[in-house]
Design a protein around this motif. Structure first.
Motif, mmCIF file in Angstrom:
data_model
loop_
_atom_site.group_PDB
_atom_site.id
_atom_site.type_symbol
_atom_site.label_atom_id
_atom_site.label_comp_id
_atom_site.label_asym_id
_atom_site.label_seq_id
_atom_site.Cartn_x
_atom_site.Cartn_y
_atom_site.Cartn_z
ATOM 1 N N UNK A 296 3.588 -3.925 7.963
ATOM 2 C CA UNK A 296 4.376 -2.769 6.842
ATOM 3 C C UNK A 296 5.561 -3.377 6.737
ATOM 4 N N UNK A 297 6.469 -2.323 5.900
ATOM 5 C CA UNK A 297 7.910 -2.796 5.696
ATOM 6 C C UNK A 297 7.760 -3.761 4.804
ATOM 7 N N UNK B 227 0.865 -1.191 -0.010
ATOM 8 C CA UNK B 227 0.010 0.069 0.006
ATOM 9 C C UNK B 227 0.965 1.304 -0.128
ATOM 10 N N UNK B 228 0.571 2.190 -0.869
ATOM 11 C CA UNK B 228 1.116 3.491 -0.689
ATOM 12 C C UNK B 228 1.195 4.319 0.679
ATOM 13 N N UNK B 229 2.217 4.718 1.094
ATOM 14 C CA UNK B 229 2.364 5.290 2.386
ATOM 15 C C UNK B 229 3.086 6.838 2.023
ATOM 16 N N UNK B 230 3.023 7.934 2.973
ATOM 17 C CA UNK B 230 3.433 9.140 2.827
ATOM 18 C C UNK B 230 5.222 8.987 2.871
ATOM 19 N N UNK B 231 5.712 9.415 1.738
ATOM 20 C CA UNK B 231 7.063 9.669 1.570
ATOM 21 C C UNK B 231 7.956 10.207 2.854
ATOM 22 N N UNK B 232 9.198 9.754 3.126
ATOM 23 C CA UNK B 232 9.958 10.371 4.297
ATOM 24 C C UNK B 232 11.052 11.309 3.762
ATOM 25 N N UNK B 233 11.166 11.099 2.613
ATOM 26 C CA UNK B 233 12.635 11.947 1.964
ATOM 27 C C UNK B 233 12.417 11.688 0.226
ATOM 28 N N UNK B 234 13.151 12.596 -0.205
ATOM 29 C CA UNK B 234 13.172 12.749 -1.782
ATOM 30 C C UNK B 234 13.465 11.379 -2.403
ATOM 31 N N UNK B 235 14.438 10.587 -1.737
ATOM 32 C CA UNK B 235 14.770 9.265 -2.368
ATOM 33 C C UNK B 235 13.530 8.318 -1.888
ATOM 34 N N UNK B 236 12.888 8.416 -1.099
ATOM 35 C CA UNK B 236 11.786 7.900 -0.633
ATOM 36 C C UNK B 236 10.695 8.027 -1.601
#
Length: 429
Positions: A194-195, A97-106
């Motif tokens: 998750x993960x 499932x999509x999740x909020x990104x934590x960084x640009x790379x993410x």
């Protein structure tokens, strides 16, 4: 997200071209692989083909002497297969499932995964497919159970059906021939969700225990090891008491599991860490010891230290070297034991569904392979059973292999393809 995907493709393409010049020319495969020295990537290599699917009449390439057909079609991201004693075939349909990104790379990684249809709305169901006339094509489909939490692994033991959801294992009452489970089920063990979200299941040969694969949350314990507690492990669940314990640890993402009949050992395929190079470290196939520790995140392939990780010398000292390397970033997920005589030209060995890489300059995996065994151990190089899942320029994925299982007839092999939304069936030609 489309703009991010385009930007990622441009940046990623540049990094791929630069890294391809120094990429190793051989794969790290076998009992004594040549593993290149680690090269830490400041910007991680992002390369994944766009999901395309199969045109009418287009089939995977099959090994000589065999043939392939679609057993079931028009699924929604089929991941795992369980064949019931009566011949019914169960398919877990789910995805990350999509999740909020934590960084640009993410953010870039999520955009890349979305383009490959590896992330999105999850069907969260298991469907039952029945081939009543035995012609190798399922005629009927029913929803076996729905409204699950990213279901993946499945197991049937003495009138109880178990589902491996990302947050734990749920048990349902089962009667022979059922086409749909009844009731909400009962939770028998909790896992952190998750993960690396898949939760594969396998029953012990004596039918008293269930083993479950629980992957890590992050690549190398990026958020600290407290968040990884209970992860990167294979769990053992005692069916009678419901008690659960970690059976083996240090396995970054152990997915498929299988029993080797000569020794009775449990084997698994493990997806190793990213960001150290095209072939470093290799994913692997290994037997699993009770209480064994296999290195993650401190080290890989035995005691090769990953200096990106805060170290624990005692953990490195006890790390067990895996049995058989499968090459870097092949994303080997599916695993089953295939006895001699199942398919023409293939003896005893393990069948592996390789989902395919995203973190290397030249793609790897994207095939279903066979590793021969003798006397309970791997005995030679891998052989392709199914290939041709990639376009020649590596820009398109027609399909991506995941779960594998022996058909109910004992003379066929089933494989889930989560980009083609197909279950492929391989038999003698």
């Amino acid at each position: 997200m489309d703009a991010m995907a385009r930007l990622t493709a441009i940046v990623g393409g540049t990094m791929v071209l630069l890294r391809r010049r120094s990429a190793p020319k051989t794969h790290a495969i076998g009992q004594t692989p040549a593993i290149p020295e680690a090269k830490t990537q400041g910007i991680m290599t992002l390369k994944m083909p766009s999901a395309h699917g199969w045109e009418p009449g287009h089939l995977p390439t099959v090994a000589p002497g065999l043939k392939v057909n679609a057993f079931a079609e028009k699924l929604d991201h089929p991941r795992w297969i369980e064949v019931l004693p009566n011949g019914d075939v169960l398919i877990a349909e789910s995805k990350q499932r999509p999740r909020p990104p934590r960084s640009f790379m993410d953010r870039a990684t999520i955009a890349t995964m979305a383009r490959a249809r590896a992330i999105g709305d999850s069907a969260d169901r298991i469907t039952l497919w029945r081939d009543a006339d035995g012609d190798g094509v399922a005629e009927t489909r029913t929803v076996f159970v729905e409204n699950q939490n990213q279901p993946f692994g499945m197991a049937l033991v003495d009138g109880t059906f178990y589902v491996g959801n990302t947050d734990g294992v749920v048990a349902f009452d089962y009667r022979d021939g059922m086409t749909a489970l009844e009731g909400p089920g009962r939770k028998i063990v909790d896992f952190k969700p998750g993960g690396h979200w898949t939760r594969s299941l396998i029953v012990s040969p004596d039918r008293t225990k269930i083993y479950a694969g629980v992957g890590s949350l992050t690549n190398i314990g990026d958020n600290g090891m407290e968040e990884e507690e209970g992860r990167a492990a294979i769990w053992e669940i005692d069916i009678a008491s419901g008690k659960a314990r970690v059976f083996a640890s240090g396995l970054r993402n152990a997915v498929g599991m299988a029993w080797e009949p000569t020794t009775g050992a449990l084997w698994t395929v493990v997806n190793e860490r990213d960001g150290l190079g095209d072939e470093t470290p290799p994913d692997y196939l290994t037997s699993v010891q009770d209480g064994g520790f296999y290195g993650w995140p401190y080290c890989y392939w035995g005691k090769t230290v990953d200096d990106r990780v805060p170290q624990d010398a005692a953990m490195v000292a006890k790390a067990i070297q895996p049995d058989y390397a499968l090459g870097g970033h092949t994303a080997s997920l599916g695993l089953c034991w295939m006895p001699a005589g199942t398919l023409k030209g293939f003896g005893d060995g393990m069948v592996i569904g390789q989902h395919g890489s995203w973190n290397r300059s030249t793609l790897s995996g994207y095939r279903m392979i066979f590793v021969p065994f003798e006397n309970g151990r791997p005995s030679g190089p891998p052989r392709d059973i199914l290939s041709g899942f990639l376009s020649a320029d590596e820009k398109l994925a027609y399909g991506r292999p995941v779960g594998v299982a022996i058909g109910a007839d004992g003379k066929s092999l089933l494989m889930a393809d989560d980009v083609g939304d197909i279950i492929w069936r391989v038999t003698d030609a």
